[in-house]
Write an enzyme that holds these catalytic residues in place. Structure first.
Site, PDB file in Angstrom:
ATOM      1  N   CYS A  72      -1.908  -3.673  -1.546  1.00 56.77           N
ATOM      2  CA  CYS A  72      -1.521  -2.619  -0.610  1.00 56.77           C
ATOM      3  C   CYS A  72      -2.410  -1.405  -0.840  1.00 56.77           C
ATOM      4  CB  CYS A  72      -0.058  -2.250  -0.856  1.00 56.77           C
ATOM      5  SG  CYS A  72       0.546  -0.943   0.218  1.00 56.77           S
ATOM      6  N   LEU A  73      -2.848  -0.771   0.237  1.00 52.23           N
ATOM      7  CA  LEU A  73      -3.704   0.417   0.107  1.00 52.23           C
ATOM      8  C   LEU A  73      -2.969   1.565  -0.589  1.00 52.23           C
ATOM      9  CD1 LEU A  73      -5.508   0.441   3.586  1.00 52.23           C
ATOM     10  CD2 LEU A  73      -6.445  -0.290   1.377  1.00 52.23           C
ATOM     11  N   GLY A  93      -4.445  -4.002   6.952  1.00 54.35           N
ATOM     12  CA  GLY A  93      -3.303  -3.478   7.691  1.00 54.35           C
ATOM     13  C   GLY A  93      -2.932  -2.103   7.164  1.00 54.35           C
ATOM     14  N   GLN A 115       2.095   5.245   5.731  1.00 62.21           N
ATOM     15  CA  GLN A 115       1.065   5.338   4.683  1.00 62.21           C
ATOM     16  C   GLN A 115       0.097   6.499   4.917  1.00 62.21           C
ATOM     17  OE1 GLN A 115       0.152   0.901   4.946  1.00 62.21           O
ATOM     18  NE2 GLN A 115      -0.267   1.341   2.805  1.00 62.21           N
ATOM     19  N   HIS A 161       6.903  -1.914   5.429  1.00 61.73           N
ATOM     20  CA  HIS A 161       6.601  -0.484   5.209  1.00 61.73           C
ATOM     21  C   HIS A 161       7.448   0.398   6.127  1.00 61.73           C
ATOM     22  CE1 HIS A 161       3.399  -0.083   2.312  1.00 61.73           C
ATOM     23  NE2 HIS A 161       2.611  -0.950   2.915  1.00 61.73           N
ATOM     24  N   HIS A 212       4.375  -7.618   5.669  1.00 60.19           N
ATOM     25  CA  HIS A 212       4.056  -6.499   4.768  1.00 60.19           C
ATOM     26  C   HIS A 212       4.132  -5.159   5.519  1.00 60.19           C
ATOM     27  CE1 HIS A 212       1.441  -4.812   1.368  1.00 60.19           C
ATOM     28  NE2 HIS A 212       1.431  -3.845   2.267  1.00 60.19           N
ATOM     29  N   GLU A 213       3.537  -5.128   6.709  1.00 62.96           N
ATOM     30  CA  GLU A 213       3.482  -3.853   7.449  1.00 62.96           C
ATOM     31  C   GLU A 213       4.841  -3.496   8.047  1.00 62.96           C
ATOM     32  OE1 GLU A 213       1.006  -2.123   6.771  1.00 62.96           O
ATOM     33  OE2 GLU A 213      -0.294  -3.720   6.050  1.00 62.96           O
TER      34      GLU A 213
HETATM   35 NI    NI Z   1       0.885  -1.895   2.232  1.00 64.38          NI
END
Ligand code: NI
Length: 153
Positions: free
Chosen positions: A88-89, A46, A51, A134, A130-131
């Protein structure tokens, strides 16, 4: 399509609230296409627009059962709890056990502005949460499960 740089934790943009998308135009579609490519290139499940440095309520997801685009997503129902490892990226190499609902329903627009409702369980439910977090400036390290809960398992 083009790869975009993924913003890392420490950059203040990740704490900001993203704005609703109002125009479903080519600029949005380019963002979506770039986010898709960037997510797959990074082996993520995701990615939220913030991000890649864009404060718009846009998310792409693929937990292994197909690619999804969520614009202006809102979680409308949640039930149960799950405590699983999450990463998380924007926090490469780090992970932690979070507390999340087990089942989540999310309402979101597609790239043409049409509203749809999706249901997710397990990893997909975590990913929806999670997304969308963000988009409100929240990262998973703010959702870590309390130690007492983990010790009971
Ligand atoms: Ni993330």
């Amino acid at each position: 399509m083009a790869l975009r740089n993924i913003v890392k934790v420490g950059d203040p943009i990740l704490t900001k609230k993203s704005r609703a998308v109002e125009k479903f135009d080519e600029r949005l579609w380019t963002l979506l296409d770039d986010m898709k490519e960037t997510m797959y290139a990074a082996n993520g499940v995701g990615l939220a627009a913030v991000q890649v440095g864009v404060l718009k309520r846009v998310v792409v997801i693929d937990v292994g059962d197909g690619y999804m685009e969520l614009i202006n997503p809102e979680i409308t129902e949640k039930s149960g709890i799950q405590t699983e490892e999450e990463g998380c990226l924007s926090l490469p190499g780090e992970s932690g056990v979070t507390i999340r609902p087990a089942v989540v329903k999310v309402k979101a627009q597609d790239r043409n502005g049409k509203w749809c409702v999706y249901k997710g369980e397990g990893l997909k439910a975590r990913c929806f949460c999670h997304e969308t977090d963000h988009l409100d400036g929240v990262v998973f390290t703010q959702r870590l499960a309390p130690k007492e809960l983990l010790n009971k398992e």
